[in-house]
Design a protein around this motif. Structure first.
Motif, PDB file in Angstrom:
ATOM      1  N   LYS A 127     -96.094  34.681 -41.943  1.00 38.77           N
ATOM      2  CA  LYS A 127     -97.458  34.685 -42.495  1.00 38.77           C
ATOM      3  C   LYS A 127     -97.383  34.624 -44.006  1.00 38.77           C
ATOM      4  O   LYS A 127     -98.196  35.222 -44.708  1.00 38.77           O
ATOM      5  CB  LYS A 127     -98.192  35.946 -42.060  1.00 38.77           C
ATOM      6  N   SER A 129     -97.678  33.784 -47.835  1.00 37.65           N
ATOM      7  CA  SER A 129     -98.786  33.242 -48.621  1.00 37.65           C
ATOM      8  C   SER A 129     -98.523  33.474 -50.108  1.00 37.65           C
ATOM      9  O   SER A 129     -98.058  34.546 -50.498  1.00 37.65           O
ATOM     10  CB  SER A 129    -100.094  33.923 -48.198  1.00 37.65           C
ATOM     11  N   GLY A 163     -98.104  23.442 -51.114  1.00 37.25           N
ATOM     12  CA  GLY A 163     -98.903  23.635 -49.895  1.00 37.25           C
ATOM     13  C   GLY A 163     -98.572  22.579 -48.857  1.00 37.25           C
ATOM     14  O   GLY A 163     -98.473  22.865 -47.652  1.00 37.25           O
ATOM     15  N   GLY A 167     -96.426  24.071 -45.744  1.00 32.06           N
ATOM     16  CA  GLY A 167     -97.381  24.364 -44.669  1.00 32.06           C
ATOM     17  C   GLY A 167     -96.743  24.292 -43.285  1.00 32.06           C
ATOM     18  O   GLY A 167     -96.934  25.192 -42.455  1.00 32.06           O
ATOM     19  N   ARG A 172     -98.546  29.339 -46.829  1.00 31.94           N
ATOM     20  CA  ARG A 172     -99.701  28.784 -47.538  1.00 31.94           C
ATOM     21  C   ARG A 172     -99.564  29.050 -49.036  1.00 31.94           C
ATOM     22  O   ARG A 172     -99.067  30.102 -49.444  1.00 31.94           O
ATOM     23  CB  ARG A 172    -100.997  29.408 -47.011  1.00 31.94           C
ATOM     24  N   ASN A 174    -101.835  28.643 -52.657  1.00 28.60           N
ATOM     25  CA  ASN A 174    -103.136  28.335 -53.255  1.00 28.60           C
ATOM     26  C   ASN A 174    -103.204  28.834 -54.693  1.00 28.60           C
ATOM     27  O   ASN A 174    -102.412  29.695 -55.107  1.00 28.60           O
ATOM     28  CB  ASN A 174    -104.254  29.010 -52.441  1.00 28.60           C
ATOM     29  N   ARG A 224    -106.511  31.482 -43.155  1.00 22.10           N
ATOM     30  CA  ARG A 224    -105.346  30.915 -42.450  1.00 22.10           C
ATOM     31  C   ARG A 224    -105.306  29.391 -42.451  1.00 22.10           C
ATOM     32  O   ARG A 224    -104.242  28.810 -42.280  1.00 22.10           O
ATOM     33  CB  ARG A 224    -105.317  31.410 -40.991  1.00 22.10           C
ATOM     34  N   TYR A 225    -106.462  28.717 -42.658  1.00 21.73           N
ATOM     35  CA  TYR A 225    -106.458  27.233 -42.642  1.00 21.73           C
ATOM     36  C   TYR A 225    -106.634  26.667 -44.059  1.00 21.73           C
ATOM     37  O   TYR A 225    -107.026  25.527 -44.237  1.00 21.73           O
ATOM     38  CB  TYR A 225    -107.558  26.728 -41.699  1.00 21.73           C
ATOM     39  N   THR A 227    -104.754  25.837 -47.571  1.00 17.36           N
ATOM     40  CA  THR A 227    -103.545  25.744 -48.395  1.00 17.36           C
ATOM     41  C   THR A 227    -103.667  24.568 -49.360  1.00 17.36           C
ATOM     42  O   THR A 227    -104.432  23.626 -49.108  1.00 17.36           O
ATOM     43  CB  THR A 227    -102.272  25.614 -47.524  1.00 17.36           C
TER      44      THR A 227
END
Ligand SMILES: NC(=O)c1ccc[n+]([C@@H]2O[C@H](COP(=O)([O-])OP(=O)(O)OC[C@H]3O[C@@H](n4cnc5c(N)ncnc54)[C@H](OP(=O)(O)O)[C@@H]3O)[C@@H](O)[C@H]2O)c1
Length: 241
Positions: A127, A129, A163, A167, A172, A174, A224-225, A227
């Motif tokens: 997970k 990020s 990303g 991915g 992810r 951002n 979660r969707y 990136t």
């Protein structure tokens, strides 16, 4: 919105600054274990769930060692926030190569070093990020802050590329791009007559917690969707070039 960061370990660089500190406190309040980094240990937050760790991100070996130390001590690394900044601004003709190189080294290459060191652990997390602090100047440059604005533009592109590349491996990446946020940095810019554009659509300036809430959202499972994106926290304003 409160997110669930229980069992997540998140590393913030630049955590002694206004936005890094607010992000550390917001994430810790939502259950994360936060590793708070900056060069000067005495400026770093230390509280329940916030663990200071002095690291200079211009030193690649020190960054690699810090990532390894975090995983050794806490067993995992799920998130990274880069929130570093150097107060270098002024007339283009008065800025030397050394000024530009300092900004590039600390903010652009510093972000590269931190993400590179963290990536194997972020992939292992499942997970993973990353949130990179860029700035509104990255697409609407501040005339007196061209080194920072140029680096912010590069970071937005870097985030888009990372990303895309990572991915498929579940990581992810951002950016958050603040506009004028109530902080010592904004005070210094205003005092030098080089403040960020004042024309926000919403009454401003914003607060460090406004940025921290955006950072927390992008780190959370609720994003979660998402990136490769760049989220402005700038109060809106004049049309972006
Ligand atoms: N505040 C705003 O209005 C605003 C607006 C647009 C964009 N931003 C961006 O948002 C981010 C955070 O802003 P801020 O206001 O919190 O900045 P800040 O108060 O100046 O904090 C930046 C932090 O970066 C750390 N740092 C600098 N060089 C470093 C290095 N080599 N290694 C490790 N840490 C280093 C500094 O700590 P040490 O000196 O102890 O290392 C400092 O605590 C920055 O990227 C900034 O450009 C802020």
């Amino acid at each position: 919105m409160a997110h669930d960061f229980n069992d997540r370990v998140i590393w913030i660089t630049g955590a002694g600054g206004a936005l890094g500190r607010a992000s550390a406190e917001t994430l810790a309040a939502q259950g994360a274990t936060v590793i708070a980094s900056g060069r000067r240990a005495e400026t770093l937050p230390s509280a329940a769930r916030i663990v200071p760790l002095a690291v200079d991100i211009t030193d690649a070996a020190a960054v690699d060692a810090a990532a390894a130390e975090i995983v050794k001590r806490f067993g995992r690394l799920d998130g990274v926030v880069t929130s570093t900044n150097l107060p270098i601004f002024g007339d283009f003709l008065k800025l030397a190569d050394a000024d530009w190189l300092k900004v590039i080294d600390a903010k652009l290459l510093g972000t590269v070093r931190v993400v590179r060191a963290a990536l194997p652990h972020l992939i292992a997390s499942g997970k993973g990020s990353v949130v990179v602090l860029s700035g509104r100047g990255g697409i609407e440059p501040s005339p007196q802050h061209l080194p920072g604005s140029s680096v912010n533009a590069a970071l937005i592109l870097l985030v888009r590329g990372l990303g895309t590349v990572y991915g498929p491996q579940g990581v992810r990446v951002n950016a958050v791009s603040p506009g004028p946020i109530k902080s010592p940095r904004l005070d210094a810019l205003n005092a030098a007559g080089t403040g960020a554009p004042p024309d926000t659509a919403l009454p401003g300036p914003g607060l460090p917690t406004d940025v921290a809430d955006a950072v927390a959202f992008l780190l959370s499972d609720e994003a979660r969707y998402i990136t490769g994106s760049n989220l402005f926290v700038d109060g809106g304003g004049r049309a972006l070039a």
